[in-house]
Design a protein around this motif. Structure first.
Motif, PDB file in Angstrom:
ATOM      1  N   ASP A 117      84.407 -28.699  -5.148  1.00  0.00           N
ATOM      2  CA  ASP A 117      85.698 -28.918  -4.476  1.00  0.00           C
ATOM      3  C   ASP A 117      86.208 -30.322  -4.771  1.00  0.00           C
ATOM      4  OD1 ASP A 117      85.774 -26.379  -3.407  1.00  0.00           O
ATOM      5  OD2 ASP A 117      85.022 -26.987  -1.432  1.00  0.00           O
ATOM      6  N   LYS A 118      85.333 -31.302  -4.651  1.00  0.00           N
ATOM      7  CA  LYS A 118      85.704 -32.691  -4.927  1.00  0.00           C
ATOM      8  C   LYS A 118      86.140 -32.857  -6.388  1.00  0.00           C
ATOM      9  CE  LYS A 118      83.733 -37.354  -4.765  1.00  0.00           C
ATOM     10  NZ  LYS A 118      82.523 -38.126  -4.451  1.00  0.00           N
ATOM     11  N   PHE A 119      85.384 -32.259  -7.293  1.00  0.00           N
ATOM     12  CA  PHE A 119      85.683 -32.336  -8.718  1.00  0.00           C
ATOM     13  C   PHE A 119      87.050 -31.727  -9.031  1.00  0.00           C
ATOM     14  CE2 PHE A 119      85.442 -30.177 -12.896  1.00  0.00           C
ATOM     15  CZ  PHE A 119      85.372 -31.291 -13.718  1.00  0.00           C
ATOM     16  N   HIS A 120      87.294 -30.509  -8.536  1.00  0.00           N
ATOM     17  CA  HIS A 120      88.577 -29.845  -8.812  1.00  0.00           C
ATOM     18  C   HIS A 120      89.739 -30.560  -8.128  1.00  0.00           C
ATOM     19  CE1 HIS A 120      87.150 -26.576 -11.268  1.00  0.00           C
ATOM     20  NE2 HIS A 120      86.153 -26.390 -10.419  1.00  0.00           N
ATOM     21  N   ASN A 121      89.505 -31.055  -6.927  1.00  0.00           N
ATOM     22  CA  ASN A 121      90.569 -31.796  -6.248  1.00  0.00           C
ATOM     23  C   ASN A 121      90.921 -33.082  -6.992  1.00  0.00           C
ATOM     24  OD1 ASN A 121      91.567 -30.261  -4.091  1.00  0.00           O
ATOM     25  ND2 ASN A 121      89.759 -30.731  -2.852  1.00  0.00           N
ATOM     26  N   ALA A 122      89.968 -33.692  -7.674  1.00  0.00           N
ATOM     27  CA  ALA A 122      90.261 -34.887  -8.473  1.00  0.00           C
ATOM     28  C   ALA A 122      91.292 -34.545  -9.548  1.00  0.00           C
ATOM     29  CB  ALA A 122      88.985 -35.446  -9.101  1.00  0.00           C
ATOM     30  N   GLY A 123      91.125 -33.403 -10.195  1.00  0.00           N
ATOM     31  CA  GLY A 123      92.090 -32.965 -11.206  1.00  0.00           C
ATOM     32  C   GLY A 123      93.447 -32.655 -10.604  1.00  0.00           C
ATOM     33  N   TYR A 124      93.430 -31.962  -9.455  1.00  0.00           N
ATOM     34  CA  TYR A 124      94.690 -31.676  -8.761  1.00  0.00           C
ATOM     35  C   TYR A 124      95.406 -32.969  -8.372  1.00  0.00           C
ATOM     36  CZ  TYR A 124      94.084 -26.605  -8.136  1.00  0.00           C
ATOM     37  OH  TYR A 124      93.974 -25.260  -8.335  1.00  0.00           O
ATOM     38  N   LYS A 125      94.668 -33.914  -7.821  1.00  0.00           N
ATOM     39  CA  LYS A 125      95.278 -35.174  -7.384  1.00  0.00           C
ATOM     40  C   LYS A 125      95.968 -35.900  -8.538  1.00  0.00           C
ATOM     41  CE  LYS A 125      92.289 -36.308  -3.454  1.00  0.00           C
ATOM     42  NZ  LYS A 125      91.272 -37.276  -2.967  1.00  0.00           N
ATOM     43  N   GLY A 126      95.345 -35.876  -9.705  1.00  0.00           N
ATOM     44  CA  GLY A 126      95.962 -36.518 -10.868  1.00  0.00           C
ATOM     45  C   GLY A 126      97.221 -35.804 -11.313  1.00  0.00           C
ATOM     46  N   LEU A 127      97.172 -34.491 -11.371  1.00  0.00           N
ATOM     47  CA  LEU A 127      98.304 -33.697 -11.852  1.00  0.00           C
ATOM     48  C   LEU A 127      99.413 -33.567 -10.814  1.00  0.00           C
ATOM     49  CD1 LEU A 127      99.440 -31.990 -14.197  1.00  0.00           C
ATOM     50  CD2 LEU A 127      98.202 -30.032 -13.263  1.00  0.00           C
ATOM     51  N   TYR A 128      99.045 -33.536  -9.534  1.00  0.00           N
ATOM     52  CA  TYR A 128     100.008 -33.273  -8.458  1.00  0.00           C
ATOM     53  C   TYR A 128     100.308 -34.504  -7.603  1.00  0.00           C
ATOM     54  CZ  TYR A 128      99.799 -28.241  -9.325  1.00  0.00           C
ATOM     55  OH  TYR A 128      99.903 -26.985  -9.880  1.00  0.00           O
ATOM     56  N   ASN A 129     100.237 -35.686  -8.195  1.00  0.00           N
ATOM     57  CA  ASN A 129     100.633 -36.909  -7.496  1.00  0.00           C
ATOM     58  C   ASN A 129      99.901 -37.105  -6.171  1.00  0.00           C
ATOM     59  OD1 ASN A 129     102.126 -39.304  -7.548  1.00  0.00           O
ATOM     60  ND2 ASN A 129     103.755 -38.424  -6.294  1.00  0.00           N
ATOM     61  N   GLY A 130      98.582 -36.878  -6.188  1.00  0.00           N
ATOM     62  CA  GLY A 130      97.757 -37.122  -5.012  1.00  0.00           C
ATOM     63  C   GLY A 130      97.453 -35.908  -4.162  1.00  0.00           C
ATOM     64  N   GLU A 131      98.058 -34.777  -4.456  1.00  0.00           N
ATOM     65  CA  GLU A 131      97.823 -33.576  -3.651  1.00  0.00           C
ATOM     66  C   GLU A 131      96.497 -32.907  -4.008  1.00  0.00           C
ATOM     67  OE1 GLU A 131     102.236 -31.827  -2.542  1.00  0.00           O
ATOM     68  OE2 GLU A 131     101.184 -30.941  -4.226  1.00  0.00           O
TER      69      GLU A 131
END
Length: 179
Positions: free
Chosen positions: A66-80
């Protein structure tokens, strides 16, 4: 011997000509798909990509996916995070966000997946923290490319009216009603 070499070259040229033609037909067929068909196609590619990425991430020392995938989301989605995206899209609890993305959003996500998987392999990453940092940075880099090219940021892309699960259910019901 020279004649054999010419035959091999001719066979190779024929092979590549056929492969090129197959690719052209595939691209033409893709262009003719409806948006919902493109979404289904891209979602399936994304799911396969995530499966492969998870195997690579595990080898790279990732335990908290979850942490790993959220790191990618945060980068692509401006912190989301994935949860933030689900809330913004007003999804029900545990509803899959992939089923509620348009084809362009899925393509951006798939590109991020392919890039992080390559980076983890090429750099032979073996630590979870570093994997997460790299995942965030790749997401951010893709976001910067979208901005530089005047594209729409992923969080600004519209959420489709119907989820892919709803569309699949409707199509299944239509098939069952055929006499």
């Amino acid at each position: 011997m020279e004649m054999l070499g010419k035959k091999v070259i001719a066979l190779a040229q024929t092979y590549f000509a056929i492969q090129t033609r197959k690719q052209e037909l595939t691209e033409q067929k893709y262009r003719n798909l409806t948006e919902d068909e493109k979404r289904l196609y891209q979602r399936n590619l994304t799911k396969k990509g995530n499966y492969s990425l998870n195997k690579t991430a595990k080898k790279a020392g990732v335990k908290n996916f979850d942490k790993f995938h959220n790191a990618g989301y945060k980068g692509l989605y401006n912190g989301e995070t994935a949860g933030d995206i689900a809330r913004r899209k007003e999804l029900r609890y545990r509803e899959d966000i992939l089923d509620n993305m348009g084809s362009d959003e899925l393509i951006a996500k798939l590109f991020r997946i392919s890039q992080i998987e390559q980076k983890l392999k090429i750099d032979n990453i073996k630590e979870e923290f570093e994997s997460c940092v790299i995942h965030f940075n790749i997401g951010k880099n893709i976001r910067e490319v979208i901005a530089k090219n005047g594209g729409t940021m992923p969080e600004d892309l519209p959420t489709p009216e119907k989820s892919l699960k709803e569309i699949e259910k409707e199509n299944k019901n239509k098939l069952l009603k055929v006499d």
